[in-house]
Scaffold this motif. Sequence first.
Motif, PDB file in Angstrom:
ATOM      1  N   ARG A  22       6.899   8.560  -2.631  1.00  0.00           N
ATOM      2  CA  ARG A  22       6.201   7.920  -1.520  1.00  0.00           C
ATOM      3  C   ARG A  22       6.189   8.775  -0.257  1.00  0.00           C
ATOM      4  NH1 ARG A  22       7.340   1.801   0.679  1.00  0.00           N
ATOM      5  NH2 ARG A  22       5.690   1.831   2.221  1.00  0.00           N
ATOM      6  N   SER A  23       5.014   8.842   0.373  1.00  0.00           N
ATOM      7  CA  SER A  23       4.919   9.548   1.652  1.00  0.00           C
ATOM      8  C   SER A  23       4.583   8.595   2.793  1.00  0.00           C
ATOM      9  CB  SER A  23       3.868  10.664   1.577  1.00  0.00           C
ATOM     10  OG  SER A  23       2.586  10.122   1.330  1.00  0.00           O
ATOM     11  N   GLY A  24       4.219   7.355   2.481  1.00  0.00           N
ATOM     12  CA  GLY A  24       3.900   6.369   3.509  1.00  0.00           C
ATOM     13  C   GLY A  24       3.384   5.100   2.878  1.00  0.00           C
ATOM     14  N   GLY A  25       3.008   4.161   3.726  1.00  0.00           N
ATOM     15  CA  GLY A  25       2.446   2.915   3.223  1.00  0.00           C
ATOM     16  C   GLY A  25       2.830   1.729   4.070  1.00  0.00           C
ATOM     17  N   ARG A  48       0.892  -1.163   0.000  1.00  0.00           N
ATOM     18  CA  ARG A  48       0.000   0.000   0.000  1.00  0.00           C
ATOM     19  C   ARG A  48       0.923   1.204   0.000  1.00  0.00           C
ATOM     20  NH1 ARG A  48      -2.249   3.854   3.307  1.00  0.00           N
ATOM     21  NH2 ARG A  48      -4.431   4.361   2.865  1.00  0.00           N
ATOM     22  N   MET A  49       0.851   2.002  -1.059  1.00  0.00           N
ATOM     23  CA  MET A  49       1.746   3.151  -1.164  1.00  0.00           C
ATOM     24  C   MET A  49       0.952   4.443  -1.183  1.00  0.00           C
ATOM     25  SD  MET A  49       4.762   1.893  -3.736  1.00  0.00           S
ATOM     26  CE  MET A  49       5.753   3.317  -3.351  1.00  0.00           C
ATOM     27  N   GLU A  50       1.322   5.333  -0.295  1.00  0.00           N
ATOM     28  CA  GLU A  50       0.753   6.675  -0.255  1.00  0.00           C
ATOM     29  C   GLU A  50       1.721   7.572  -1.028  1.00  0.00           C
ATOM     30  OE1 GLU A  50       0.400   7.395   3.931  1.00  0.00           O
ATOM     31  OE2 GLU A  50      -0.739   5.535   4.189  1.00  0.00           O
ATOM     32  N   ILE A  51       1.210   8.220  -2.061  1.00  0.00           N
ATOM     33  CA  ILE A  51       2.036   9.021  -2.953  1.00  0.00           C
ATOM     34  C   ILE A  51       1.825  10.506  -2.659  1.00  0.00           C
ATOM     35  CG2 ILE A  51       2.493   9.545  -5.397  1.00  0.00           C
ATOM     36  CD1 ILE A  51       3.261   6.663  -4.404  1.00  0.00           C
ATOM     37  N   LYS A  52       2.907  11.246  -2.690  1.00  0.00           N
ATOM     38  CA  LYS A  52       2.851  12.680  -2.417  1.00  0.00           C
ATOM     39  C   LYS A  52       1.863  13.367  -3.361  1.00  0.00           C
ATOM     40  CE  LYS A  52       7.583  12.712  -0.776  1.00  0.00           C
ATOM     41  NZ  LYS A  52       8.980  13.071  -1.078  1.00  0.00           N
ATOM     42  N   GLU A  53       1.189  14.354  -2.833  1.00  0.00           N
ATOM     43  CA  GLU A  53       0.158  15.075  -3.584  1.00  0.00           C
ATOM     44  C   GLU A  53       0.703  15.610  -4.902  1.00  0.00           C
ATOM     45  OE1 GLU A  53      -2.875  18.850  -3.028  1.00  0.00           O
ATOM     46  OE2 GLU A  53      -1.988  17.927  -1.246  1.00  0.00           O
ATOM     47  N   VAL A  85      -3.473   7.020  -3.022  1.00  0.00           N
ATOM     48  CA  VAL A  85      -3.131   5.684  -2.523  1.00  0.00           C
ATOM     49  C   VAL A  85      -3.132   4.697  -3.683  1.00  0.00           C
ATOM     50  CG1 VAL A  85      -3.855   3.768  -1.036  1.00  0.00           C
ATOM     51  CG2 VAL A  85      -3.973   6.128  -0.193  1.00  0.00           C
ATOM     52  N   TYR A  86      -2.066   3.906  -3.745  1.00  0.00           N
ATOM     53  CA  TYR A  86      -1.897   2.872  -4.749  1.00  0.00           C
ATOM     54  C   TYR A  86      -1.644   1.539  -4.059  1.00  0.00           C
ATOM     55  CZ  TYR A  86      -1.395   6.441  -8.335  1.00  0.00           C
ATOM     56  OH  TYR A  86      -1.626   7.481  -9.199  1.00  0.00           O
ATOM     57  N   TYR A  87      -2.017   0.475  -4.747  1.00  0.00           N
ATOM     58  CA  TYR A  87      -1.729  -0.881  -4.287  1.00  0.00           C
ATOM     59  C   TYR A  87      -0.925  -1.586  -5.362  1.00  0.00           C
ATOM     60  CZ  TYR A  87      -5.145  -0.035  -0.650  1.00  0.00           C
ATOM     61  OH  TYR A  87      -5.812   0.491   0.424  1.00  0.00           O
ATOM     62  N   ILE A  88       0.134  -2.223  -4.944  1.00  0.00           N
ATOM     63  CA  ILE A  88       0.957  -3.022  -5.844  1.00  0.00           C
ATOM     64  C   ILE A  88       0.866  -4.460  -5.350  1.00  0.00           C
ATOM     65  CG2 ILE A  88       3.283  -3.482  -6.702  1.00  0.00           C
ATOM     66  CD1 ILE A  88       3.845  -0.450  -6.101  1.00  0.00           C
ATOM     67  N   VAL A  89       0.473  -5.347  -6.244  1.00  0.00           N
ATOM     68  CA  VAL A  89       0.393  -6.765  -5.914  1.00  0.00           C
ATOM     69  C   VAL A  89       1.391  -7.487  -6.798  1.00  0.00           C
ATOM     70  CG1 VAL A  89      -1.077  -8.817  -5.919  1.00  0.00           C
ATOM     71  CG2 VAL A  89      -2.028  -6.598  -5.242  1.00  0.00           C
TER      72      VAL A  89
END
Length: 113
Positions: A83-86, A8-13, A50-54
């Motif tokens: 990336r800002s979090g995840g 789960r990747m939180e991407i900068k605005e 928010v992105y999801y990588i599987v």
Amino acid sequence: MTYRVMLRMEIKEGMGREFETVWVAIGDSVTSHPANLGQWLSRSEDETGVYYIVSDWVDESGFRQFEKSERHIEHRQKLHPYRSGGGMYTMQVVAHVPSSKGPATHEEWEAAR
């Protein structure tokens, strides 16, 4: 059974589109690993940025080998500026029920819609 990793990747605005472009451009650093079975990038419809990588792997040891490799470190470094979090979640696939009908390709699926 398949070993699955979900990030789960939180991407900068404001950086989502650029992140997507870079992710696709460097994806072969993951998919060219002999233990990798493929990976998918999805953008959340519920959470902005928010992105999801599987990614699927032949087994956990194959994934862990990749995770400790120089190739993985370089891959992460290229995505880090966005990336800002995840978080990371790992799992063992215990069952798979394939579709008994339906389009075989994305193009066929789009045409059927």
